[in-house]
Design an enzyme around this catalytic site. Structure first.
Site: not given
Ligand code: SF4
Length: 210
Positions: A117, A136
């Site tokens: 991420k 996320d």
């Protein structure tokens, strides 16, 4: 309705959507991104101006006193492990990358505190290189409710979103989902009555809403 149509609604609803951490170079983004795990963006952005004045290079962080750096970032959650990761990551930058933040996924995910991420966010926002979608908690929650995925694993969700949307949308998509997740599609309970997607959303997994 197709996911691309929902995306059009979101773009209309959040025309000013943008990346949420403040930075002026890749190192600042790396540090801010490590700090942002399970922390509010506003708190990170309030902490980084003084931090970035005090520590200007990877070497500054690599040589930082651990307790002092922990104290410098103690407004964010988990300052101790984050300070440890920042120092360890910057030591690798100094030892392996000439003090620079690398621009490849393989090299970024080798840095402590940097998963896929964060690596995607750094590549997209600091280097203009989009190879994936930042997944996320907002992206996980909202894309699930919208029925875009049945997965809960971030990497599997990323792969599915990459198949659903053309590459030109990969960078903006998580920003829009984050804005939407904050505005109405909240955890734990969404405000479906005020949602621009209310008529088209399958509300997968939603048992109660406002
Ligand atoms: S209708 Fe409800 S569940 Fe669907 S996106 Fe909107 S707020 Fe989220």
């Amino acid at each position: 309705m197709q996911p691309q149509d929902a995306l059009k609604f979101l773009k209309k609803e959040y025309p000013k959507t943008k990346y949420y951490l403040n930075f002026s170079n890749p190192l600042e983004l790396l540090v801010a991104a490590i700090m942002s795990a399970q922390a509010r963006d506003a708190v990170v952005n309030a902490t980084t101006p003084n931090l970035f004045k005090k520590y200007r290079t990877a070497k500054d962080y690599a040589n930082a006193d651990f307790s002092e750096l922990s104290n410098d970032i103690n407004a964010v959650n988990f300052p101790v492990p984050k300070a440890k990761n920042i120092i360890a990551a910057c030591k690798i930058l100094v030892e392996k990358h000439g003090g620079k933040v690398p621009a490849s996924m393989e090299e970024l995910i080798e840095l402590p505190g940097v998963g896929r991420k964060t690596a995607n966010a750094i590549m997209q926002n600091a280097f203009g290189r989009t190879e994936g979608v930042v997944v996320d908690t907002h992206v996980i929650r909202v894309s699930y409710r919208l029925g875009w995925t049945k997965q809960t694993n971030p990497e599997k969700i990323e792969r599915e979103l990459m198949q659903l949307f053309p590459k030109k949308e990969w960078k903006k998509l998580p920003h829009l989902l984050k804005d939407h997740g904050r505005a109405v599609c909240r955890a734990p309970m969404p405000v479906c009555s005020r949602c621009t997607l209310g008529k088209i959303c399958p509300r997968q997994g939603v048992t109660k809403s406002l």
